[in-house]
Design a protein around this motif. Sequence first.
Motif, PDB file in Angstrom:
ATOM      1  N   LYS A   1       0.878  -1.135  -0.058  1.00  0.00           N
ATOM      2  CA  LYS A   1       0.096  -0.009  -0.121  1.00  0.00           C
ATOM      3  C   LYS A   1       1.004   1.222   0.074  1.00  0.00           C
ATOM      4  O   LYS A   1       2.088   1.115   0.419  1.00  0.00           O
ATOM      5  CB  LYS A   1      -0.949  -0.012   1.007  1.00  0.00           C
ATOM      6  N   ARG A   2       0.093   2.399  -0.432  1.00  0.00           N
ATOM      7  CA  ARG A   2       1.012   3.695  -0.381  1.00  0.00           C
ATOM      8  C   ARG A   2       0.664   4.437   0.908  1.00  0.00           C
ATOM      9  O   ARG A   2      -0.448   4.395   1.486  1.00  0.00           O
ATOM     10  CB  ARG A   2       0.548   4.543  -1.529  1.00  0.00           C
ATOM     11  N   SER A   3       1.915   5.081   1.522  1.00  0.00           N
ATOM     12  CA  SER A   3       1.733   5.875   2.513  1.00  0.00           C
ATOM     13  C   SER A   3       1.641   7.572   2.209  1.00  0.00           C
ATOM     14  O   SER A   3       2.197   7.729   0.985  1.00  0.00           O
ATOM     15  CB  SER A   3       2.877   5.898   3.781  1.00  0.00           C
ATOM     16  N   GLU A   4       1.112   8.268   3.159  1.00  0.00           N
ATOM     17  CA  GLU A   4       1.631   9.863   2.955  1.00  0.00           C
ATOM     18  C   GLU A   4       2.834  10.133   3.098  1.00  0.00           C
ATOM     19  O   GLU A   4       3.537   9.259   3.211  1.00  0.00           O
ATOM     20  CB  GLU A   4       0.829  10.371   4.305  1.00  0.00           C
ATOM     21  N   GLY A   5       3.373  11.217   2.341  1.00  0.00           N
ATOM     22  CA  GLY A   5       4.667  11.817   2.358  1.00  0.00           C
ATOM     23  C   GLY A   5       5.276  11.440   0.633  1.00  0.00           C
ATOM     24  O   GLY A   5       4.500  10.901   0.099  1.00  0.00           O
ATOM     25  N   HIS A   6       6.372  11.720   0.606  1.00  0.00           N
ATOM     26  CA  HIS A   6       7.084  11.719  -0.583  1.00  0.00           C
ATOM     27  C   HIS A   6       7.441  10.177  -0.732  1.00  0.00           C
ATOM     28  O   HIS A   6       7.086   9.195   0.083  1.00  0.00           O
ATOM     29  CB  HIS A   6       8.574  12.220  -0.542  1.00  0.00           C
ATOM     30  N   ILE A   7       7.940   9.739  -2.067  1.00  0.00           N
ATOM     31  CA  ILE A   7       7.786   8.338  -2.657  1.00  0.00           C
ATOM     32  C   ILE A   7       9.166   8.306  -3.197  1.00  0.00           C
ATOM     33  O   ILE A   7       9.766   9.154  -3.860  1.00  0.00           O
ATOM     34  CB  ILE A   7       7.048   8.204  -3.731  1.00  0.00           C
ATOM     35  N   LEU A   8       9.735   7.211  -2.899  1.00  0.00           N
ATOM     36  CA  LEU A   8      11.348   6.963  -3.394  1.00  0.00           C
ATOM     37  C   LEU A   8      11.258   5.563  -4.190  1.00  0.00           C
ATOM     38  O   LEU A   8      10.582   4.856  -4.044  1.00  0.00           O
ATOM     39  CB  LEU A   8      12.382   6.386  -2.343  1.00  0.00           C
ATOM     40  N   ALA A   9      11.480   5.726  -5.602  1.00  0.00           N
ATOM     41  CA  ALA A   9      11.288   4.455  -6.563  1.00  0.00           C
ATOM     42  C   ALA A   9      12.631   4.004  -6.868  1.00  0.00           C
ATOM     43  O   ALA A   9      13.368   4.660  -7.302  1.00  0.00           O
ATOM     44  CB  ALA A   9      10.665   5.070  -7.874  1.00  0.00           C
ATOM     45  N   LEU A  10      12.899   2.766  -6.814  1.00  0.00           N
ATOM     46  CA  LEU A  10      14.225   2.207  -6.719  1.00  0.00           C
ATOM     47  C   LEU A  10      14.255   1.193  -7.920  1.00  0.00           C
ATOM     48  O   LEU A  10      13.248   0.233  -8.084  1.00  0.00           O
ATOM     49  CB  LEU A  10      14.775   1.451  -5.667  1.00  0.00           C
ATOM     50  N   ASP A  11      14.977   1.431  -9.034  1.00  0.00           N
ATOM     51  CA  ASP A  11      15.128   0.796 -10.332  1.00  0.00           C
ATOM     52  C   ASP A  11      16.321  -0.203 -10.152  1.00  0.00           C
ATOM     53  O   ASP A  11      17.391   0.157 -10.220  1.00  0.00           O
ATOM     54  CB  ASP A  11      15.288   1.702 -11.407  1.00  0.00           C
ATOM     55  N   ARG A  12      15.925  -1.416  -9.929  1.00  0.00           N
ATOM     56  CA  ARG A  12      17.176  -2.540  -9.916  1.00  0.00           C
ATOM     57  C   ARG A  12      18.234  -2.236  -8.781  1.00  0.00           C
ATOM     58  O   ARG A  12      19.568  -2.426  -9.261  1.00  0.00           O
ATOM     59  CB  ARG A  12      17.663  -2.972 -11.288  1.00  0.00           C
ATOM     60  N   VAL A  13      17.989  -1.683  -7.855  1.00  0.00           N
ATOM     61  CA  VAL A  13      18.810  -1.541  -6.670  1.00  0.00           C
ATOM     62  C   VAL A  13      19.366  -2.737  -6.117  1.00  0.00           C
ATOM     63  O   VAL A  13      18.339  -3.458  -5.524  1.00  0.00           O
ATOM     64  CB  VAL A  13      18.588  -0.603  -5.604  1.00  0.00           C
ATOM     65  N   GLN A  14      20.643  -3.352  -6.385  1.00  0.00           N
ATOM     66  CA  GLN A  14      20.960  -4.717  -5.960  1.00  0.00           C
ATOM     67  C   GLN A  14      21.801  -5.068  -4.502  1.00  0.00           C
ATOM     68  O   GLN A  14      21.696  -6.107  -4.085  1.00  0.00           O
ATOM     69  CB  GLN A  14      21.785  -5.247  -7.242  1.00  0.00           C
ATOM     70  N   ASP A  15      22.389  -4.090  -4.186  1.00  0.00           N
ATOM     71  CA  ASP A  15      23.313  -4.254  -3.060  1.00  0.00           C
ATOM     72  C   ASP A  15      22.520  -4.217  -1.984  1.00  0.00           C
ATOM     73  O   ASP A  15      21.795  -3.082  -1.398  1.00  0.00           O
ATOM     74  CB  ASP A  15      24.404  -3.112  -3.116  1.00  0.00           C
ATOM     75  N   PRO A  16      22.567  -5.177  -0.990  1.00  0.00           N
ATOM     76  CA  PRO A  16      21.649  -5.350   0.390  1.00  0.00           C
ATOM     77  C   PRO A  16      22.046  -4.086   1.082  1.00  0.00           C
ATOM     78  O   PRO A  16      20.899  -3.595   1.753  1.00  0.00           O
ATOM     79  CB  PRO A  16      22.058  -6.575   0.917  1.00  0.00           C
ATOM     80  N   GLY A  17      23.272  -3.753   1.340  1.00  0.00           N
ATOM     81  CA  GLY A  17      23.591  -2.635   2.105  1.00  0.00           C
ATOM     82  C   GLY A  17      23.235  -1.274   1.754  1.00  0.00           C
ATOM     83  O   GLY A  17      22.643  -0.583   2.387  1.00  0.00           O
ATOM     84  N   ASN A  18      23.317  -0.928   0.321  1.00  0.00           N
ATOM     85  CA  ASN A  18      22.606   0.094  -0.258  1.00  0.00           C
ATOM     86  C   ASN A  18      21.197   0.215  -0.017  1.00  0.00           C
ATOM     87  O   ASN A  18      20.734   1.307   0.530  1.00  0.00           O
ATOM     88  CB  ASN A  18      22.852   0.036  -1.882  1.00  0.00           C
ATOM     89  N   MET A  19      20.269  -0.950  -0.153  1.00  0.00           N
ATOM     90  CA  MET A  19      18.924  -0.923   0.088  1.00  0.00           C
ATOM     91  C   MET A  19      18.706  -0.775   1.514  1.00  0.00           C
ATOM     92  O   MET A  19      17.742   0.279   1.699  1.00  0.00           O
ATOM     93  CB  MET A  19      18.373  -2.373  -0.255  1.00  0.00           C
ATOM     94  N   GLY A  20      19.184  -1.206   2.382  1.00  0.00           N
ATOM     95  CA  GLY A  20      19.209  -0.744   3.786  1.00  0.00           C
ATOM     96  C   GLY A  20      19.333   0.475   4.294  1.00  0.00           C
ATOM     97  O   GLY A  20      18.523   1.397   4.956  1.00  0.00           O
ATOM     98  N   SER A  21      20.517   1.114   3.668  1.00  0.00           N
ATOM     99  CA  SER A  21      20.824   2.567   3.916  1.00  0.00           C
ATOM    100  C   SER A  21      19.952   3.301   3.199  1.00  0.00           C
ATOM    101  O   SER A  21      19.439   4.583   4.079  1.00  0.00           O
ATOM    102  CB  SER A  21      22.233   2.773   3.293  1.00  0.00           C
ATOM    103  N   LEU A  22      19.497   2.913   2.159  1.00  0.00           N
ATOM    104  CA  LEU A  22      18.190   3.808   1.300  1.00  0.00           C
ATOM    105  C   LEU A  22      17.138   4.063   2.217  1.00  0.00           C
ATOM    106  O   LEU A  22      16.254   4.788   2.414  1.00  0.00           O
ATOM    107  CB  LEU A  22      18.072   3.494   0.054  1.00  0.00           C
ATOM    108  N   MET A  23      16.793   2.847   2.998  1.00  0.00           N
ATOM    109  CA  MET A  23      15.486   2.822   3.755  1.00  0.00           C
ATOM    110  C   MET A  23      15.557   3.662   4.830  1.00  0.00           C
ATOM    111  O   MET A  23      14.738   4.196   5.384  1.00  0.00           O
ATOM    112  CB  MET A  23      15.429   1.463   4.471  1.00  0.00           C
TER     113      MET A  23
END
Lengths: 234, 234
Positions: free
Chosen positions: B87-109
């Motif tokens: 589902k979608r929440s209030e606020g801005h949206i981040l869209a990730l296109d094929r981000v593959q490194d688990p560390g990067n994904m966690g940091s981005l969150m």
Amino acid sequence: MITSVNNDEVKEVAKLFTSKGRKEKNMFVVEGPHLVLEAKKCGILLKTYTTTDKYEGTLVSEVVMKKMCNTITPTTVIGVCKMFENKRSEGHILALDRVQDPGNMGSLMRSAVSFGFNTIILNEGCVDIYNDKVIRSSQGAIFRLSFIKANIVEYLSHLQDYQIFSTNVNLGNDVTKVEKGPKMVLILGNEGQGVSEEINKMNYQNLYIPIKKMESLNVSVAGGILMYELTRSK
Amino acid sequence: MITSVNNDEVKEVAKLFTSKGRKEKNMFVVEGPHLVLEAKKCGILLKTYTTTDKYEGTLVSEVVMKKMCNTITPTTVIGVCKMFENKRSEGHILALDRVQDPGNMGSLMRSAVSFGFNTIILNEGCVDIYNDKVIRSSQGAIFRLSFIKANIVEYLSHLQDYQIFSTNVNLGNDVTKVEKGPKMVLILGNEGQGVSEEINKMNYQNLYIPIKKMESLNVSVAGGILMYELTRSK
């Protein structure tokens, strides 16, 4: 062409996979054509090994290359390099206190070059910068920086004309609101613990990034934002 | 108390280490007291296993815990959770296109929560968000976000009132100079390749971060800086 994994040269290169081996020889290995070229430009390339006649260097078999590479998919060319000298460059300074994750270290190097922090001070507890993961994630930035291994507080006590910023998520000044100078030092701390008590006691000006809901950001992200903000033109 | 690694429950939990196993069961595992507590608060905790009577849950031996943990040093408590809803929440949206490194994904969150990007759109090529490394490096941020698995272009075509920014290191507008709106989408691309041709073709407004000497920043650093700058008060 070297075809035996028991060849003495091959065994010597394989020793450079460990931090101990690198320190003993004062050498490290870079993998892949891009990094070999960067090392050459930087004047630290000592020797090249390759599986193809596309590149200059000593020809080796694929089995031998596998023995000399630290990646799952071995590359076609590697370079043995001498370690950097211990000197300071023009520009801002990044001081890292026990930053331990190789990915973070590499990312911080990339950001440091990008924002003009041309010297990095590293203390005892930092990950070895010649670690292969650090080199890979630095994307070549490691060749454009000066590194100094030192006790941070001790080293900074001899520096003049630099504005020193440390980081503290609880006791800091909003980075968007501080006065920035022409020569700056930014101190970042360990992934779990932040900067050490020894550094905290020095009463450097502390910075924080205004954020919501989370306690902190990943250290390489925080460092990137701070270097960006400190050098940002208004 | 469960003491056998051949116990059926133990085997079922161990299956959740793989992406396939997680998808089949619609469940995933979190490790350590902090993440178990966060999962509980979030209302998705289904079951707890522990080696100590300090925590509530089914008691298991240390050997069994080791079998159910994906870390080298097993924790004292793990939680089995149900996956989040789409589902979608209030606020801005981040869209990730094929981000593959688990560390990067966690940091981005972590950065997304910190800067009010409360929804993340993930396309097919992204790393599984329930991967244990992603969860660890998100430092709990994963519990404060909404996730939508979708084709990015397709999903955004149905969105109204959002200002859409994509990223392109060569063809972009300086992020320090763009007009920011109250509802924004930020698209970030793959570590090596950036955003896909499909997205590039859409003529969304492209952003870049003004940097020196390097070609690009690490994607989680770039994402952090962009989210910081887009939501920064003047």
